[in-house]
Design a protein around this motif. Structure first.
Motif, PDB file in Angstrom:
ATOM      1  N   ASP A 198       6.189  74.784  46.182  1.00 13.54           N
ATOM      2  CA  ASP A 198       6.035  76.125  46.780  1.00 13.54           C
ATOM      3  C   ASP A 198       7.386  76.768  47.076  1.00 13.54           C
ATOM      4  O   ASP A 198       7.569  77.986  46.944  1.00 13.54           O
ATOM      5  N   ARG A 240       3.946  72.291  37.748  1.00  9.36           N
ATOM      6  CA  ARG A 240       3.304  72.995  38.867  1.00  9.36           C
ATOM      7  C   ARG A 240       4.031  74.301  39.200  1.00  9.36           C
ATOM      8  O   ARG A 240       3.404  75.286  39.592  1.00  9.36           O
ATOM      9  N   ASP A 243       2.938  76.792  36.494  1.00  8.44           N
ATOM     10  CA  ASP A 243       1.553  77.227  36.778  1.00  8.44           C
ATOM     11  C   ASP A 243       1.519  78.238  37.918  1.00  8.44           C
ATOM     12  O   ASP A 243       0.855  79.267  37.838  1.00  8.44           O
ATOM     13  N   GLY A 244       2.232  77.908  38.986  1.00  6.01           N
ATOM     14  CA  GLY A 244       2.236  78.767  40.170  1.00  6.01           C
ATOM     15  C   GLY A 244       2.815  80.142  39.853  1.00  6.01           C
ATOM     16  O   GLY A 244       2.307  81.166  40.322  1.00  6.01           O
ATOM     17  N   GLN A 246       2.900  81.549  36.886  1.00  9.10           N
ATOM     18  CA  GLN A 246       1.975  82.238  35.983  1.00  9.10           C
ATOM     19  C   GLN A 246       0.842  82.901  36.774  1.00  9.10           C
ATOM     20  O   GLN A 246       0.478  84.047  36.502  1.00  9.10           O
ATOM     21  N   LYS A 247       0.333  82.186  37.775  1.00 13.52           N
ATOM     22  CA  LYS A 247      -0.758  82.745  38.599  1.00 13.52           C
ATOM     23  C   LYS A 247      -0.325  84.017  39.303  1.00 13.52           C
ATOM     24  O   LYS A 247      -1.129  84.889  39.595  1.00 13.52           O
ATOM     25  N   LYS A 248       0.964  84.099  39.611  1.00 16.44           N
ATOM     26  CA  LYS A 248       1.476  85.289  40.291  1.00 16.44           C
ATOM     27  C   LYS A 248       2.038  86.307  39.304  1.00 16.44           C
ATOM     28  O   LYS A 248       2.702  87.271  39.712  1.00 16.44           O
ATOM     29  N   SER A 249       1.856  86.038  38.000  1.00 24.21           N
ATOM     30  CA  SER A 249       2.393  86.902  36.940  1.00 24.21           C
ATOM     31  C   SER A 249       3.904  87.098  37.046  1.00 24.21           C
ATOM     32  O   SER A 249       4.434  88.180  36.772  1.00 24.21           O
ATOM     33  N   THR A 252       8.553  82.736  34.053  1.00 20.87           N
ATOM     34  CA  THR A 252       9.129  81.445  34.430  1.00 20.87           C
ATOM     35  C   THR A 252      10.645  81.447  34.201  1.00 20.87           C
ATOM     36  O   THR A 252      11.186  82.361  33.572  1.00 20.87           O
TER      37      THR A 252
END
Ligand code: CP3
Length: 358
Positions: A198, A240, A243-244, A246-249, A252
């Motif tokens: 996080d 992770r 992924d995180g 990507q979820k928040k657009s 990376t």
């Protein structure tokens, strides 16, 4: 502090990011671990007036200190945000002091597995927002000159400091936890991994353009222990984090693992999902390339002690090193952090030599 919500200035020097992604570069990018630090008189001036963690917690001071090496060394191709790996133990409720000449001190280290339950895992990244604010301010202040690196300590390295109560030559207490409390050790490593993931996502949201994970205490693990105690957590991080994001657009960023003293396992490190592997000075560049294969960028690895040699020797050693790594998929650095008594001329020589190596 008010946060500037303007878009960041365009990046003028993207050698670091290109090398990390495996793209062609005009020159080999160079930066130095601990490039903002005690060998610089202007850093000492700031430290004379402010406590170490006060500098970390005050975005204006962290930004100023991050920029100091860039003003001096025109060849630097990256900046790294001024902070410390030990801000995570602080954010989960531990007291950490920085004693000049001694290093970090935890007055109340973890003594037994039950102490894990005294830690506060409720929104630690919220308490680390000041790092994000420092990153955002610094990204604006650098004005696109070079990219800004964010970083964290890795789970085993953080756990070691939390149990030893500071630096340790033997890691006796932490190694006893592995021996006697393996289940609780893995529980703690897992909890730290969650915070780290996080925390890194927050740093990218704030403006970090590459992330480095410091597993500085890998040197205390046997090759077998590296596989069971360090790697299972290290390998979760890139996946992770991606992924995180990507979820928040959020696009990376490249990720670097620096597992000091784990040169024995470079072939395994190459399969953990990182773009860049940092190597310490005990590893031969040619052997490192053989071990990791062609699809990973290597970072390193001049012995920081070599910066105490005469300037013409430093220059020749640096050029020889760079040529052993080769121009492609390579980021020049030292094999560990620069030490406090390093002559400033040596930094000039090292960074300039890299740009004249090819
Ligand atoms: O690289 C940079 O310029 C960014 C800042 C940075 C610091 N610490 C500032 C610092 C980074 C990336 C770190 C990482 C860090 N911190 C690591 C991993 C890298 C490594 O060296 O292995 C570790 C293990 C720590 C924990 C830590 N912080 C120790 C053991 C010490 C004392 C010993 C030492 O080398 O200084 C620190 C103190 C510290 N962190 C200083 C700086 C500039 C000096 C403290 C001071 O100003 O009094």
């Amino acid at each position: 502090m008010s946060i500037n919500i303007m878009p960041f200035p365009p990046l003028k020097n993207d050698r670091l990011l290109k090398a990390a992604r495996g793209e062609e570069v005009d020159e080999v990018p160079v930066w130095v671990m601990r490039q903002a630090g005690r060998y610089l008189p202007e850093f000492q001036e700031v430290r004379a007036k402010h406590d170490f963690f006060e500098v970390c917690r005050t975005p204006e001071l962290a930004c100023e200190v991050t920029l100091q090496p860039l003003r001096r060394f025109e060849h630097l191709d990256a900046s790294i945000i001024f902070s410390d790996i030990l801000v995570i133990p602080q954010a989960i409720g531990m007291t950490v002091e920085m004693h000049p000449g001694k290093g970090p001190v935890f007055p109340n280290p973890l003594e037994k597995p039950e102490d894990i339950d005294t830690l506060d895992f409720n929104d630690p990244v919220g308490r680390l927002k000041y790092v994000g604010n420092a990153i955002t301010l610094t990204r604006h202040s650098i004005a696109g000159k070079v990219p800004l690196i964010g970083f964290t300590g890795a789970p085993w390295t953080l756990m070691g400091y939390m149990i030893e109560g500071g630096g340790s030559k033997t890691m006796e207490k932490s190694k006893k936890w592995i021996e006697n409390h393996l289940v609780e050790t893995k529980r703690l490593l897992g909890l730290l991994t969650d915070v780290i993931v996080d925390y890194l996502i927050m740093q990218v949201e704030a403006g970090a353009q590459l992330l480095q994970i410091f597993e500085s205490s890998a040197e205390h693990l046997s090759p077998e222990q590296f596989v069971t105690i360090s790697m299972p957590y290290l390998r979760q991080i890139p996946e992770r984090v991606r992924d995180g994001l990507q979820k928040k657009s959020i696009p990376t960023v490249p990720m670097t693992i620096f597992a000091k003293g784990a040169g024995h396992s470079l072939n395994l490190q190459a399969k953990m999902g990182y773009d860049v592997i940092g190597i310490d000075w005990t590893v031969d560049p040619v052997k490192a390339r053989q071990d990791v294969g062609p699809n990973i960028t290597l970072q390193g690895n001049l012995d920081p002690q070599d910066l105490y040699k005469p300037q013409d020797e430093i220059r020749q050693m640096t050029i020889d090193m760079a040529r052993k790594f080769g121009k492609h998929r390579y980021i020049a650095n030292l094999g560990h952090g620069i030490t406090p008594a390093t002559p400033i001329d040596s930094m000039h020589t090292f960074t300039e030599a890299i740009h004249s190596a090819f």
